[in-house]
Write an enzyme that holds these catalytic residues in place. Sequence first.
Site, PDB file in Angstrom:
ATOM      1  CE1 TYR A  50      -4.304   0.580  -0.374  1.00 24.41           C
ATOM      2  CE2 TYR A  50      -4.367  -1.510   0.779  1.00 24.41           C
ATOM      3  CZ  TYR A  50      -4.987  -0.558  -0.006  1.00 24.41           C
ATOM      4  OH  TYR A  50      -6.279  -0.741  -0.419  1.00 24.41           O
ATOM      5  CD  GLU A  52      -4.988   5.221   0.688  1.00 24.08           C
ATOM      6  OE1 GLU A  52      -5.027   6.011   1.641  1.00 24.08           O
ATOM      7  OE2 GLU A  52      -5.893   4.414   0.429  1.00 24.08           O
ATOM      8  CG  ASP A 196      -7.539  10.541 -24.300  1.00 21.93           C
ATOM      9  OD1 ASP A 196      -6.561   9.770 -24.371  1.00 21.93           O
ATOM     10  OD2 ASP A 196      -8.660  10.178 -23.895  1.00 21.93           O
ATOM     11  CB  THR A 222      -4.235   3.899 -21.972  1.00 21.55           C
ATOM     12  OG1 THR A 222      -4.093   3.945 -23.392  1.00 21.55           O
ATOM     13  CG2 THR A 222      -5.660   4.223 -21.592  1.00 21.55           C
ATOM     14  CE  LYS A 225      -6.645   2.300 -25.792  1.00 19.37           C
ATOM     15  NZ  LYS A 225      -6.796   3.115 -24.578  1.00 19.37           N
ATOM     16  NE  ARG A 231      -6.547  -3.345 -19.933  1.00 21.96           N
ATOM     17  CZ  ARG A 231      -6.602  -3.595 -21.250  1.00 21.96           C
ATOM     18  NH1 ARG A 231      -5.867  -4.542 -21.784  1.00 21.96           N
ATOM     19  NH2 ARG A 231      -7.392  -2.906 -22.033  1.00 21.96           N
TER      20      ARG A 231
HETATM   21  N1  DSN Z   1     -12.273   2.932 -26.510  1.00 22.33           N
HETATM   22  C1  DSN Z   1     -11.314   1.899 -26.249  1.00 22.33           C
HETATM   23  C2  DSN Z   1     -10.652   1.486 -27.508  1.00 22.33           C
HETATM   24  O1  DSN Z   1     -10.216   2.335 -28.282  1.00 22.33           O
HETATM   25  O2  DSN Z   1     -10.617   0.293 -27.767  1.00 22.33           O
HETATM   26  C3  DSN Z   1     -10.351   2.356 -25.282  1.00 22.33           C
HETATM   27  O3  DSN Z   1     -10.977   3.010 -24.215  1.00 22.33           O
END
Ligand code: DSN
Length: 414
Positions: A50, A52, A196, A222, A225, A231
């Site tokens: 933990y 925090e 984003d 994120t 990808k 993730r």
């Molecule tokens: N919207 C999802 C994608 O592009 O697969 C990711 O949040």
Amino acid sequence: MKLKQKDSQIAKLIDLETTRQKTTLQMIPSENHCTPAVREALGSILTDKYAEGYPGKRYYGGNQFIDMVENLCIERAKKLFKVEHVNVQPYSGSPANMAVYVAVCEPGDVTMGMALPMGGHLTHGWKVSATGKFFKPVQYGVDEKTHLINYDDVQKMATEHKPKLIWVGATAYPRIFDWKRLGQIADSVGAYLVADIAHIAGLIAGGAHPSPVPFVHIVTTTTHKTLRGPRGGMIMVTKKGLAKDADLAKKIDKAVFPGLQGGPHENAIAAIAVCLKEAAAPAFKTYAKQIVKNAKTLAEELKRHDFSLVSGGTENHLLLIDLRNKNITGADAQNLLESAGMSTNKNSIPYDPAGPFKPSGLRLGTPAITTRGMKEKEMKLIAGWINEVISNPASAKKVAQEVKKLCKKFPLPK
Ligand code: DSN
């Protein structure tokens, strides 16, 4: 004790998924194959701790090594993306985006983002998302003919509605963003501008897509990808962001913890640090550029087979096929291609007459197959197989065997 002895059911299911990934082509553009080094960090003992708070200011003892992990991750992200401040604690992209709203908006504020059916993301203000319920989003789209963002329309909408926050970023937009123009639009109305970059973070890190950093105040992403990590999510604050609001970094940190989250997942943060090190290596630049070359080749080949592409092609990692001339829905095409060993996903096209449940489009991309080492030659084969299966569903079984053979030649990362 090993998983197999402890829980044979879960071990078996993981084995089955491993075989699925190894023997078929993962072409959902938001997916990738991370390295075993990333997975080792993710599966490490760090999951038990933990922490925090933030490095140096934790609500728990015993964080001397955790602090070093998190600081290393932050420093690597700052260097890779050339930003002033990074928060690496968001559990994923949606919580990262939610934290931005909490940091700079009050409930009921006007925000602006690209509509989901036009290629945007749920968290950019779509009506079923909390971001569409607690704020007052106005939504832009793409031009009906060109399928490109019409920046004059975005300016008009911003001037009319004076949003507090403007989102740019997409899940199904195959083109490069004009960050400079977007920066001018946001500045003209005094809005915070957020890029984003979830889908294109790896392309930006590898120099295959222009960076928004000089033109925006905040960047969210994120990490799983095109960036090819575990993730997770990150929020970055730029020099321009701090010039607009000297407290912006503090506001973002407070919004993530204690605003929205409790203990950060330090095992994920360690794995993000590993992926950031990989993304800073020269080989990643070659990888990022190959993703785009592969997507362009796939696009050209599909067009040769009379597939119609939204916006006429691609400049990034993804393609959106308008299937209407092929007399098949996105859902049926997705299922058919899956039975032939090609994983893609149904998706709305801009101005889709078919509605969201049976959309007319199919979204596919090249990040994962490029990770396996596939190049233009393989893209031609894949386009041919897509065409064969869509024109003659009976060929799916035979194509699945050919896909399996190709996959054997291009193993998952070691
Ligand atoms: N919207 C999802 C994608 O592009 O697969 C990711 O949040």
